[in-house]
Design a protein around this motif. Structure first.
Motif, mmCIF file in Angstrom:
data_model
loop_
_atom_site.group_PDB
_atom_site.id
_atom_site.type_symbol
_atom_site.label_atom_id
_atom_site.label_comp_id
_atom_site.label_asym_id
_atom_site.label_seq_id
_atom_site.Cartn_x
_atom_site.Cartn_y
_atom_site.Cartn_z
ATOM 1 N N THR A 47 -83.216 -22.857 -2.202
ATOM 2 C CA THR A 47 -82.857 -21.514 -1.750
ATOM 3 C C THR A 47 -83.519 -21.206 -0.415
ATOM 4 N N ARG A 48 -83.011 -20.159 0.241
ATOM 5 C CA ARG A 48 -83.613 -19.724 1.503
ATOM 6 C C ARG A 48 -85.030 -19.227 1.292
ATOM 7 N N ARG A 49 -85.262 -18.531 0.174
ATOM 8 C CA ARG A 49 -86.608 -18.044 -0.086
ATOM 9 C C ARG A 49 -87.576 -19.210 -0.256
ATOM 10 N N CYS A 51 -87.363 -22.009 1.210
ATOM 11 C CA CYS A 51 -87.617 -22.513 2.565
ATOM 12 C C CYS A 51 -88.684 -21.670 3.267
ATOM 13 N N ARG A 52 -88.591 -20.353 3.123
ATOM 14 C CA ARG A 52 -89.579 -19.481 3.762
ATOM 15 C C ARG A 52 -90.960 -19.696 3.145
ATOM 16 N N ALA A 74 -81.964 -25.046 3.381
ATOM 17 C CA ALA A 74 -81.497 -24.687 2.043
ATOM 18 C C ALA A 74 -80.246 -25.500 1.717
ATOM 19 N N ASP A 77 -76.894 -24.107 2.638
ATOM 20 C CA ASP A 77 -76.707 -23.658 4.020
ATOM 21 C C ASP A 77 -76.612 -24.839 4.969
#
Length: 727
Positions: A47-49, A51-52, A74, A77
């Motif tokens: 997920t993008r989260r 990745c952060r 992600a 993406d």
């Protein structure tokens, strides 16, 4: 080359362990000698989260304020431009990546599908013997069915199921309704692709899968740096194909989250089912997706390397979530001393809060989180119950503790969303007292800054018999009351009684109320005037936006469109204004408010992340791969965690099984995996309410299984939880 696959147990922090394994060479790549080597690494996370969080973890583990990071992507993406550029640089062909049409947007897709469903619902064959429609015909109901149809289309695309398999799917002995449904799906299967082709668009799931496959082909030719896929279970076939490709690359590696290496081989095999013994697959098991992924990769569990030493709690988790087909193995646990020691150690840092109601549960959770903050620990509440998250956040603010709530709120439940819905209900409901009063008391209303006029209007005409419909009826009721009050004050015959509390209203208050009615009528006029007509959706939405702006305008600013929720509301109106389907959809004014609420459904307002927050409130998706000293798993009741198994509106369970689509229990398996991962934290609180809204609840099956395995050891965990209830 043999596949390179590793796993990180639930008791180890996932991201720090992954970074240590990567930099320490345990994944098969030597990076420690070259500080710039990380720049050549590509890291895929679910997920993008995630990745952060990985970027933050790299910085936290770095000795400097800055660090060279790998390329972190992600899995959902994949960048088509990067595929094209990389192919051009290596002389490859990127035609598939460059020629992909854009995907059909969410709202546009819903409206187009809703139109198809609306026409089908209005057809003569969809009416019973009595003439009553067999399918709800309101636009909001059509939107709800459109969401289910879109999900079915996504499932068919994701699983690679051809629409031709629908032929002969419904036997003649089933209810005729299923025959009607199948005929509609055949219509959708013919006309829907044609509609997409005319617009030059494709399905989002198809575009995602084609990009992922293009990325897998690109990575097979990539030789300039390590490629790692971590944290994903490969539940989507295209993602599983990409992960399998990475596992077999000479410079690739896969890191699985919480692979169960303690479960016996027979039970592990039965997770995928056994046709010979007529044992069906167990999609509700947390290891279901990873077992299928290892099968796709072509390796067994014995070939998977453990990147951290298990704590012993993994064995307990494995037994708690053991497949039902082999649950008879629990009878041997009482004599297993090693398991008894592991269970004692595992339950030592687990507390159970069995609250009487939802309010007690939220307060006990807030106390547990506050205690962690005071002890200098990081803490997180993980729950699928958004109402519980909001109550805990409000309780923490009493002690000036701000929680980073990453899940956000549904737009329809934010102040801006509620204000927009009230504006539509008030105008199109011809100023019915209940929505009118709610609108007048809303903090975003700017027609009466002091709220003095609204209070006077309520006392004068809204607490007795209902006024005539519309702003004119409201003005007439107020003028009639003022005339009666004038007679009373001059001691003329009137219907007002000396004990009537309205006689204390002053002339200035009534004048302010009259001014408010005039302003209200002017602000609502564009919607109120067409309350008994049908409109094109784009037209009535534009009128609605004007009403919301007029009601919240002050000093040239529109309060309803300010802030994060206001910006999301403006986006919703913009989508309706630019939609190609909205002008062709006719809506009765009486149905618009419900339809607008359906349009807002699914839109989230997420606050900006708070760096350095010691308390976080997370959903299960956001909580994956995160790490906290104290983790509270809240709302552990059936129907919430795990979620209720929702039936398909278009296909029955046997039909989905015959087509090879996921069963509703698949969501239970995902919830079980989240529970298993969170249960590996250093300090865990399990909470649930015995009653919610006065109705008894059933504790989550995961909690019940853990209690059954724990036996007498469960009582100390309950005792620790009662300390927070007593506080």
């Amino acid at each position: 080359m043999s596949a390179r696959v590793s796993t990180i147990p639930p008791s180890a922090p996932f991201l720090p362990t992954l970074i240590e394994a990567l930099t320490g060479g345990r994944l098969g790549f030597r990076l420690a000698d070259d500080p710039l080597a990380l720049a050549a690494v590509t890291l895929y996370l679910p997920t993008r989260r995630a990745c952060r969080l990985m970027r933050e973890a790299f910085l936290d583990m770095s000795d400097n304020d800055a660090a060279i990071l790998p390329r972190i992507v992600a899995l959902g993406d994949i960048d088509e431009d990067e595929i094209a550029f990389a192919e051009a640089a290596t002389g490859g062909i990127a035609a598939d990546a460059l020629s992909l049409p854009p995907a059909l947007g969410g709202l546009e897709r819903r409206l187009m599908l809703a139109q198809l469903i609306g026409k089908w619902a209005a057809s003569p064959e969809l009416h019973g013997v009595s003439g009553a429609p067999l399918v709800a015909q309101t636009p909001a109901a059509a939107c709800a069915l459109a969401d289910d149809l879109a999900q079915l289309i996504d499932d068919m695309t994701t699983r690679g199921v051809a629409w031709d398999k629908l032929d002969g799917l419904v036997p003649d002995f089933l209810d005729p309704y299923w025959q009607l449904t199948l005929r509609f799906l055949e219509i959708a299967r013919r006309y829907w692709p044609q509609m997409l082709k005319e617009r030059g668009l494709i399905e989002p799931a198809e575009r995602r899968d084609r990009l992922i496959k293009a990325e897998a082909e690109r990575l097979k030719r990539k030789t300039d740096g390590p490629v790692i896929a971590a944290g994903s279970t490969g539940s989507i076939p295209a993602t599983a194909e990409l992960i399998a490709a990475i596992a077999h690359l000479p410079h690739g590696a896969v890191v699985l989250p919480g692979l169960d290496t303690d479960l016996d081989e027979e039970s592990w095999r039965l997770i995928g089912g056994d046709a010979a013994k007529e044992i069906a697959p167990a999609p509700g098991h947390p290891q279901f997706a990873m077992q299928a992924l290892l099968t796709r990769i072509g390796i067994g569990r014995d070939a998977v390397q453990n990147l951290a030493e298990p704590s012993g709690r993994e064995r307990v988790i494995s037994e708690v979530l053991r497949p039902a087909a082999t649950s008879q193995a629990w009878s041997k646990l009482a004599a297993d001393r090693q398991f008894g020691a592991q269970a004692d150690a595992a339950l030592e840092n687990i507390s159970v809060i069995e609250a009487a109601n939802a309010e007690d549960e939220s307060l006990a959770i807030a106390v547990a989180l506050r205690e962690a903050v005071q002890d200098g620990k990081t803490a997180a509440l993980v729950t699928t119950d958004r109402a519980l998250g909001r109550r805990v956040s409000a309780a923490l603010k009493r002690w000036n503790i701000d929680a980073d709530d990453s899940s956000g709120s549904a737009l329809a439940e934010t102040p801006a969303g509620i204000f927009a819905r009230l504006a539509a209900e008030t105008a199109l409901g011809r100023l019915a007292p209940v929505p009118l009063l709610a609108l007048l008391k809303h903090p975003l209303l700017r027609l009466d800054p002091s709220a003095r006029a609204a209070a006077a209007l309520e006392r004068a005409v809204l607490r007795g018999p209902r006024p005539r419909p519309g702003s004119d009826g409201l003005a007439h009721a107020l003028a009639t009351f003022r005339a009666e009050l004038e007679k009373f004050r001059h001691k003329e015959p009137t219907d007002l009684h000396p004990s009537d509390p309205r006689i204390t209203l002053s002339e200035s208050e009534l004048t302010a109320a009259a001014d408010l009615v005039v302003k209200l009528g002017g602000a609502l006029s564009s919607l109120e005037g067409g309350a008994n007509q049908s409109h094109r959706l784009s037209e009535i939405a534009a009128r609605h936006r004007d009403v919301v702006a007029a009601l919240s305008r002050q000093d040239g600013e529109e309060a309803a469109f300010a802030g994060a929720d206001g910006a999301r509301l403006a986006e919703a109106f913009d989508e309706l204004a630019t939609s190609e389907a909205a002008p062709t959809l006719e809506v009765d004014a009486s149905d618009y408010a419900e339809l607008f609420a359906a349009v807002l459904a699914g839109r989230q307002v997420r606050p900006p992340p708070q760096s350095g927050a010691r308390v976080r409130i997370l959903g299960t998706v956001e909580a994956r791969l995160t790490d906290s000293d104290r983790v509270v798993l809240g709302g552990l009741v059936e129907g919430t965690w795990p979620p209720e198994s929702r039936s398909d509106a278009w296909l029955s369970r046997p039909m989905r099984q015959q087509l090879g689509l996921d069963q509703p229990e698949r969501r239970v398996g995902l919830s079980a995996h989240d529970f298993a991962q969170m249960l590996g934290a250093r300090e865990v609180f399990l909470t649930y309410a015995a009653k919610i809204a006065g109705a008894p609840t059933v504790p989550s099956r995961f909690v019940q299984r853990l209690a059954a395995i724990a036996g007498a050891r469960w009582q100390p965990a309950l005792a620790r939880g009662r300390n927070y209830l007593a506080w």
